[in-house]
Write a protein that holds these residues in place. Sequence first.
Motif, PDB file in Angstrom:
ATOM      1  N   GLU B 187      27.375  26.413  76.014  1.00 43.69           N
ATOM      2  CA  GLU B 187      28.667  25.820  75.639  1.00 43.69           C
ATOM      3  C   GLU B 187      29.785  26.672  76.214  1.00 43.69           C
ATOM      4  O   GLU B 187      29.686  27.900  76.236  1.00 43.69           O
ATOM      5  N   ARG B 188      30.882  26.024  76.601  1.00 43.76           N
ATOM      6  CA  ARG B 188      32.044  26.781  77.047  1.00 43.76           C
ATOM      7  C   ARG B 188      33.064  26.827  75.922  1.00 43.76           C
ATOM      8  O   ARG B 188      33.433  25.790  75.377  1.00 43.76           O
ATOM      9  N   ILE B 189      33.525  28.028  75.545  1.00 42.44           N
ATOM     10  CA  ILE B 189      34.544  28.131  74.491  1.00 42.44           C
ATOM     11  C   ILE B 189      35.731  28.944  74.980  1.00 42.44           C
ATOM     12  O   ILE B 189      35.607  29.782  75.873  1.00 42.44           O
ATOM     13  N   THR B 190      36.892  28.653  74.395  1.00 45.28           N
ATOM     14  CA  THR B 190      38.131  29.360  74.722  1.00 45.28           C
ATOM     15  C   THR B 190      38.506  30.249  73.547  1.00 45.28           C
ATOM     16  O   THR B 190      38.563  29.782  72.414  1.00 45.28           O
ATOM     17  N   GLY B 193      44.738  32.693  73.521  1.00 42.58           N
ATOM     18  CA  GLY B 193      45.580  31.692  74.159  1.00 42.58           C
ATOM     19  C   GLY B 193      46.738  32.363  74.865  1.00 42.58           C
ATOM     20  O   GLY B 193      46.807  33.588  74.936  1.00 42.58           O
ATOM     21  N   LEU B 203      38.079  36.126  67.442  1.00 44.26           N
ATOM     22  CA  LEU B 203      36.893  36.256  68.294  1.00 44.26           C
ATOM     23  C   LEU B 203      37.266  36.853  69.649  1.00 44.26           C
ATOM     24  O   LEU B 203      36.416  37.407  70.339  1.00 44.26           O
ATOM     25  N   LEU B 214      27.261  38.816  73.025  1.00 45.75           N
ATOM     26  CA  LEU B 214      27.737  37.644  72.292  1.00 45.75           C
ATOM     27  C   LEU B 214      27.983  36.430  73.176  1.00 45.75           C
ATOM     28  O   LEU B 214      28.079  35.301  72.681  1.00 45.75           O
ATOM     29  N   PHE B 457      26.213  34.350  67.078  1.00 45.95           N
ATOM     30  CA  PHE B 457      26.437  33.954  68.471  1.00 45.95           C
ATOM     31  C   PHE B 457      25.130  33.694  69.193  1.00 45.95           C
ATOM     32  O   PHE B 457      25.081  32.927  70.136  1.00 45.95           O
TER      33      PHE B 457
END
Lengths: 496, 496
Positions: B187-190, B193, B203, B214, B457
Amino acid sequence: MEAQIQDVSGNSEDRRRLIEALHAVIPARALLVREEERRPYECDGLTAYRRLPMLVALPETVEQVQAVMRVCHAHRVPVVARGAGTGLSGGALPHAEGVLLSLAKFNRILKIDTLARTAQVQPGVRNLAISEAARPHGLYYAPDPSSQIACSIGGNVAENAGGVHCLKYGLTVHNVLRLEVVTVEGERITLGGDALDAPGYDLLALMHGSEGMLGVIVEITVRLLPVPERAQVVMAGFDDVAIAGAAVGAIIAAGIVPAGLEMMDSFAISAAEDFVHAGYPRDAAAILLCELDGTNEEVSDQLLQIHDLLGKAGATSLRTAQDEAERQRMWHGRKAAFPAVGRLSPDYYCMDGTIPRSRLPEVLDGIAALSREYGLRVANVFHAGDGNLHPLILYDANVPGELDRTEEFGGRILELCVAVGGTVTGEHGVGVEKINQMCVQFGSAELTQFHAVKAAFDEAGLLNPGKAVPTLQRCAEFGAMHVHGGALAFPELERF
Amino acid sequence: MEAQIQDVSGNSEDRRRLIEALHAVIPARALLVREEERRPYECDGLTAYRRLPMLVALPETVEQVQAVMRVCHAHRVPVVARGAGTGLSGGALPHAEGVLLSLAKFNRILKIDTLARTAQVQPGVRNLAISEAARPHGLYYAPDPSSQIACSIGGNVAENAGGVHCLKYGLTVHNVLRLEVVTVEGERITLGGDALDAPGYDLLALMHGSEGMLGVIVEITVRLLPVPERAQVVMAGFDDVAIAGAAVGAIIAAGIVPAGLEMMDSFAISAAEDFVHAGYPRDAAAILLCELDGTNEEVSDQLLQIHDLLGKAGATSLRTAQDEAERQRMWHGRKAAFPAVGRLSPDYYCMDGTIPRSRLPEVLDGIAALSREYGLRVANVFHAGDGNLHPLILYDANVPGELDRTEEFGGRILELCVAVGGTVTGEHGVGVEKINQMCVQFGSAELTQFHAVKAAFDEAGLLNPGKAVPTLQRCAEFGAMHVHGGALAFPELERF
């Protein structure tokens, strides 16, 4: 509905057994059972949301906190930790079938180490009390939320509080070295240490802003800074908010990091001026307050630079406080801006969004357009240097539908912040207030990861349930509701 | 033993099936199968530990990284991510039955936003390349590990790298705004910001220093700072290391935050002087290098203050670089200190502990005593302002038992750091090198919490297994071994 909750929580067998178990581990005086004793804990600073806790515990030692957690864990009872209750997002809103765990008795400064420049304090110590205790040693604690006279350092950690000085000195997370935390199972753990950058996963940072969802903070070691030799404030007036916004960029671009850099719009200026006579220019569309601190020489040099910069950036008036009394007056106006605006309206709603500094002018335009759309007045007060906005929406809760419209308007402002690359909260936290906006901020992959981290600390979900991070189901529902325009975060709650 | 691993990983049916699955999702050129192609990846900067990876993947897009992770996850194969391989604690040491995931192809600077002052970069970009690209805009990236010419920004995040400038400008975590991460499931997470202080659990901070345990970092947005108008360095000589240590405290106490504040002892001074002729006073017991940066006026003022302070603090010599060439020379000596010391001995072992600044003198005494006890020479070079020590132990790996003695000595230094409230690593990470010292640093409650976060994770433990956080069992065994005096972190590994 509140009455119904009372019926359930007041008389159930489960509650009776819980009281018995708690009485076995904490003194009778540390457990508030009767409704009139619990009533003062029904809300925090977000008074629009209220809920009576089933019980209130006021433990006096870390061992008692551990014992309370063990009992609640065994009984599968939710626990909501509370500091001074000054939070603005309902993070300390009680759970109707849970224990409200007040840290009010943890109000001692345990140690001030002048050599290492640290203070070891209990979580219920007031923010300002740390600086007061450090002052005789020429030291102070930098993060200064507007509520610093009342808010507790434990709450500051839970919300990762900022303040006027955080542009130069960082948020709470940048000023805390070590935490002692009690887990949901009653284990005591140490996060961070007296030296920088502890190895292992950075659970110290993770705990900051976690809003009581991961553990109960029972001790904090903060960094202290030397009181600067001199502090001085410059006030600049502008006839256009966008020009003032650009001036902020020019100051930062010049490599100057002011100790504080605040902006107020004309509405906020007039309100503050009427209230505390701060000496602000009433004809300005916006003012900037720029605080410089450091050695005498540094401040003198920066004053020259700042005057030059602000003049070139289009300031229509410029004034340096002539003495400490005038400096205090200028800041008093800023710090009193919220209540000052509050005098102009039966109610106001303080928003808290953060945007990239460069997007300031367009976001201000957007807020003005929304203000017209909703027919509600807005005063803008913000930590300009950080891009942290505090629009205050004025409304009257007695006008039917106006609170709903206010909340929808507020939601739209936060969505605007997210749209330009910002966030739905700068320093006030998510709590119950912004739980729906979190669905706008984050996708399901991120939320899933948040829930996994939460489960790593609190598998049963007993710590402050329903706050800070929405469930995927809530977000799905919010998305559906949102299409039809706005919705209350917690429609099931009693509102005042 | 290495040969045995080859037999297993070279021919198994599982390996064949994994190769097939990977070939279906990445180009053939992106998968290194043959031993001679894999050999260059057998170690990172901690060359005493080597292990041949089963396979090496060199994906070229984020989608390919996601696909590789999905395949490895489905096949339950460990993955070790690797940047430039300059790490000093073996964090990128391969797994014999796992995939070494090189981010070398992710070497593009995607965007420099001069208004927002950020750079959006891929993880394989070299640290210094960011500052080089930002320089035409008058900007730079502040964290500057000594390896900055070669190390990658992705590795900097994974290790939360510091450097000479981190006293004033913070560690990597303080200079990163946003990360794009691929999870173990692909999965790609951001995280984070473009604005400060994103809501939800932090995180972003958690990922810093997590040593590839992680997730896999695939994009980074860093903060850029304006290049200061002027930088100047002052060199002070002292005839006693403890007096130099006290001078560091005096500088910080005066409220001056130097851009860098480094100390070297007489051994390091002589070695550097022989090697690069930096102009250091050979007769000094210690020198301090104090860099000041800012506007012309600020630097001028601070230079006066620093001269005054250092004089009062007992400096026996004081010299301000007369021109940029001399300033560069002074820093060159510091930056070349490790190889300079390395010339005096067949091998050296660079330690990395952090202590509260105030405990400097007693720790230096302790290191000197241990040096006598083990009969091994030590040169001390450190980021004095942060309390981050880099003792270099000189040894000869060809003398039987000397590496073992060196490692034991190193372990004792780190335990000394922990005993005075410090940590076992400042900026080099834990990796495999300090996995046992983590048992000294943390108790079982903290380690248990670390493992829970890891599981949030990476439940199956596929990301960089065996690094950074020891199992409780390892700690129990280490405790037992420790009683009988020292032990290698990974005795099962081939050593060179």
